[in-house]
Design a protein around this motif. Structure first.
Motif, PDB file in Angstrom:
ATOM      1  N   THR A 148       0.816  -1.215   0.000  1.00  0.00           N
ATOM      2  CA  THR A 148       0.000   0.000   0.000  1.00  0.00           C
ATOM      3  C   THR A 148       0.848   1.263   0.000  1.00  0.00           C
ATOM      4  O   THR A 148       2.020   1.249   0.382  1.00  0.00           O
ATOM      5  N   SER A 149       0.202   2.353  -0.436  1.00  0.00           N
ATOM      6  CA  SER A 149       0.760   3.696  -0.248  1.00  0.00           C
ATOM      7  C   SER A 149      -0.159   4.526   0.644  1.00  0.00           C
ATOM      8  O   SER A 149      -0.003   5.738   0.740  1.00  0.00           O
ATOM      9  N   SER A 150      -1.114   3.853   1.292  1.00  0.00           N
ATOM     10  CA  SER A 150      -2.089   4.554   2.125  1.00  0.00           C
ATOM     11  C   SER A 150      -1.737   4.426   3.604  1.00  0.00           C
ATOM     12  O   SER A 150      -1.733   3.317   4.153  1.00  0.00           O
ATOM     13  N   ALA A 153      -4.629   2.647   5.411  1.00  0.00           N
ATOM     14  CA  ALA A 153      -4.671   1.199   5.202  1.00  0.00           C
ATOM     15  C   ALA A 153      -3.577   0.504   5.998  1.00  0.00           C
ATOM     16  O   ALA A 153      -3.787  -0.584   6.552  1.00  0.00           O
ATOM     17  N   ALA A 154      -2.413   1.132   6.074  1.00  0.00           N
ATOM     18  CA  ALA A 154      -1.305   0.537   6.824  1.00  0.00           C
ATOM     19  C   ALA A 154      -1.648   0.436   8.308  1.00  0.00           C
ATOM     20  O   ALA A 154      -1.430  -0.611   8.944  1.00  0.00           O
ATOM     21  N   ARG A 155      -2.193   1.510   8.878  1.00  0.00           N
ATOM     22  CA  ARG A 155      -2.556   1.486  10.305  1.00  0.00           C
ATOM     23  C   ARG A 155      -3.630   0.431  10.577  1.00  0.00           C
ATOM     24  O   ARG A 155      -3.555  -0.303  11.572  1.00  0.00           O
ATOM     25  N   ALA A 156      -4.609   0.361   9.701  1.00  0.00           N
ATOM     26  CA  ALA A 156      -5.693  -0.607   9.898  1.00  0.00           C
ATOM     27  C   ALA A 156      -5.172  -2.035   9.821  1.00  0.00           C
ATOM     28  O   ALA A 156      -5.573  -2.902  10.616  1.00  0.00           O
ATOM     29  N   ASP A 194       3.168   7.392   9.429  1.00  0.00           N
ATOM     30  CA  ASP A 194       2.782   8.774   9.221  1.00  0.00           C
ATOM     31  C   ASP A 194       2.548   9.009   7.730  1.00  0.00           C
ATOM     32  O   ASP A 194       2.564   8.071   6.936  1.00  0.00           O
ATOM     33  N   GLU A 195       2.366  10.254   7.344  1.00  0.00           N
ATOM     34  CA  GLU A 195       1.989  10.564   5.962  1.00  0.00           C
ATOM     35  C   GLU A 195       3.098  10.256   4.960  1.00  0.00           C
ATOM     36  O   GLU A 195       2.847  10.228   3.745  1.00  0.00           O
ATOM     37  N   ARG A 196       4.315  10.008   5.422  1.00  0.00           N
ATOM     38  CA  ARG A 196       5.387   9.659   4.489  1.00  0.00           C
ATOM     39  C   ARG A 196       5.113   8.348   3.777  1.00  0.00           C
ATOM     40  O   ARG A 196       5.678   8.091   2.709  1.00  0.00           O
ATOM     41  N   VAL A 197       4.257   7.510   4.367  1.00  0.00           N
ATOM     42  CA  VAL A 197       3.891   6.255   3.708  1.00  0.00           C
ATOM     43  C   VAL A 197       3.286   6.526   2.325  1.00  0.00           C
ATOM     44  O   VAL A 197       3.437   5.727   1.392  1.00  0.00           O
ATOM     45  N   ALA A 198       2.622   7.661   2.170  1.00  0.00           N
ATOM     46  CA  ALA A 198       1.976   7.993   0.901  1.00  0.00           C
ATOM     47  C   ALA A 198       2.981   8.292  -0.206  1.00  0.00           C
ATOM     48  O   ALA A 198       2.603   8.413  -1.379  1.00  0.00           O
ATOM     49  N   GLY A 199       4.258   8.375   0.143  1.00  0.00           N
ATOM     50  CA  GLY A 199       5.274   8.752  -0.840  1.00  0.00           C
ATOM     51  C   GLY A 199       5.645   7.648  -1.814  1.00  0.00           C
ATOM     52  O   GLY A 199       6.196   7.926  -2.879  1.00  0.00           O
ATOM     53  N   LEU A 203       5.486  -2.701   1.789  1.00  0.00           N
ATOM     54  CA  LEU A 203       4.972  -4.038   2.063  1.00  0.00           C
ATOM     55  C   LEU A 203       4.952  -4.255   3.569  1.00  0.00           C
ATOM     56  O   LEU A 203       5.984  -4.121   4.241  1.00  0.00           O
ATOM     57  N   PHE A 204       3.775  -4.587   4.089  1.00  0.00           N
ATOM     58  CA  PHE A 204       3.587  -4.939   5.488  1.00  0.00           C
ATOM     59  C   PHE A 204       3.096  -6.382   5.548  1.00  0.00           C
ATOM     60  O   PHE A 204       2.272  -6.802   4.739  1.00  0.00           O
TER      61      PHE A 204
END
Length: 315
Positions: A148-150, A153-156, A194-199, A203-204
């Motif tokens: 993901t880039s969200s 979604a990553a936190r969830a 944090d919002e840097r994930v959107a960059g 893979l989690f």
């Protein structure tokens, strides 16, 4: 010599694994031509024609020449890339593409050649999403995985599957104070996101409580299975803590291994599994160009001989 059909070994100058394979082939009187794409065009040349009989021509290094139509097998390891440092940026970019699609295209199109592995198939198999999807298709157990880039979604995903680890989808080398470093596998919590994930994409994957790791190396029809005990999240971070034990495969795993390789058109693969506390095997990844020789040194398993058999086309 054992016929005039050479084995091409395509790799970088400093590759100790290729060295031992070449030594084994020499002991069998099998001709070998070793080359590195990074040597082109300074000390590597090619001449080929496309004819009604296929590709006709040769490739030459300062000490060896291989007739392309007679190559019995090609062992594709880890060559350095094409480079033209004497040209300006635009001309170098043009020259690199011509070399890749010209010389690279010829090496990928040798008639009657066994590839270990074919460079295009290696490229296909190196995409983690493809590998994980094929692993599920093959019947392996795969931990819950999110790409993901969200940040949301990553936190969830982390909240739903805790504990969770982060893995790079590809591991480029970082130079830190001049020292080569890589991004390590690490456990991650929802508050780390944090919002840097959107960059970019990430893979989690759910962390499986494990008793050990297993490296399974498939060389043609031969399968070599080694349990690795370390107590580490990622055993590749400290080889001094590793203990090795050859083990047998659980039922159903060998068939799945060959299904996976066949799906990608591979004849070699280095598979990594973790063994859960309950003994269940979980697929992590398959490296189509993975290292293997250190395991022979640690266990005595005849992996070099098996690879030489494959390249010789003995099996």
């Amino acid at each position: 010599m054992n016929g005039s059909r050479p084995v091409l070994v395509v790799t970088s100058l400093h590759d100790p694994t290729a060295d031992v394979v070449i030594r084994e082939l020499h002991d069998r009187d099998i001709p070998v031509v070793r080359l590195d794409s990074g040597d082109f065009p300074a000390s590597l040349s090619v001449e080929a024609q496309i004819t009604s009989h296929g590709i006709q021509g040769h490739i030459s290094t300062p000490s060896r020449t291989a007739v392309l139509a007679t190559v019995r097998s090609l062992y594709y390891r880890r060559p350095s890339g094409f480079a033209f440092p004497h040209l300006d940026e635009q001309d170098a970019r043009f020259a690199v593409t011509q070399a890749r699609y010209g010389l690279g295209g010829l090496l990928a199109s040798l008639p009657g050649c066994l590839y270990v592995n074919h460079p295009h198939r290696i490229g296909d198999a190196e995409f983690k999403p493809s590998g994980l999807a094929v692993a599920v298709e093959a019947g392996f157990d795969v931990p819950p995985t999110l790409i993901t880039s969200s940040p949301h979604a990553a936190r969830a995903f982390i909240k739903r599957h805790t504990p969770v680890i982060y893995k790079p989808l590809w591991n480029p080398v970082y130079l830190i104070d001049g020292v080569s470093s890589v991004v390590e596998v690490a456990e991650v919590a929802s508050e780390d996101i944090d919002e840097r994930v959107a960059g970019t994409t990430h893979l989690f994957q759910q962390l499986v409580p494990k008793a050990a790791d297993v490296r399974v190396t498939v060389i043609g029809s031969r399968v070599f299975c080694v349990r690795i005990d370390s107590g580490l999240l990622d055993w590749r971070t400290d080889y001094s803590r590793l203990a090795y034990t050859p083990v047998d495969l659980p039922p159903g795993i060998e068939q799945a291994l060959h299904h996976y390789l066949d799906r990608f058109g591979l004849v070699f693969g280095a598979f990594d599994f973790c063994v859960g506390d309950d003994g269940r095997w979980w697929f992590l990844e398959c490296n189509p160009s993975g290292q293997w020789y250190w395991l022979e040194s640690e266990t005595g398993l005849p992996m070099c001989a098996a690879l030489a058999d494959l390249l010789e086309r003995k099996t």
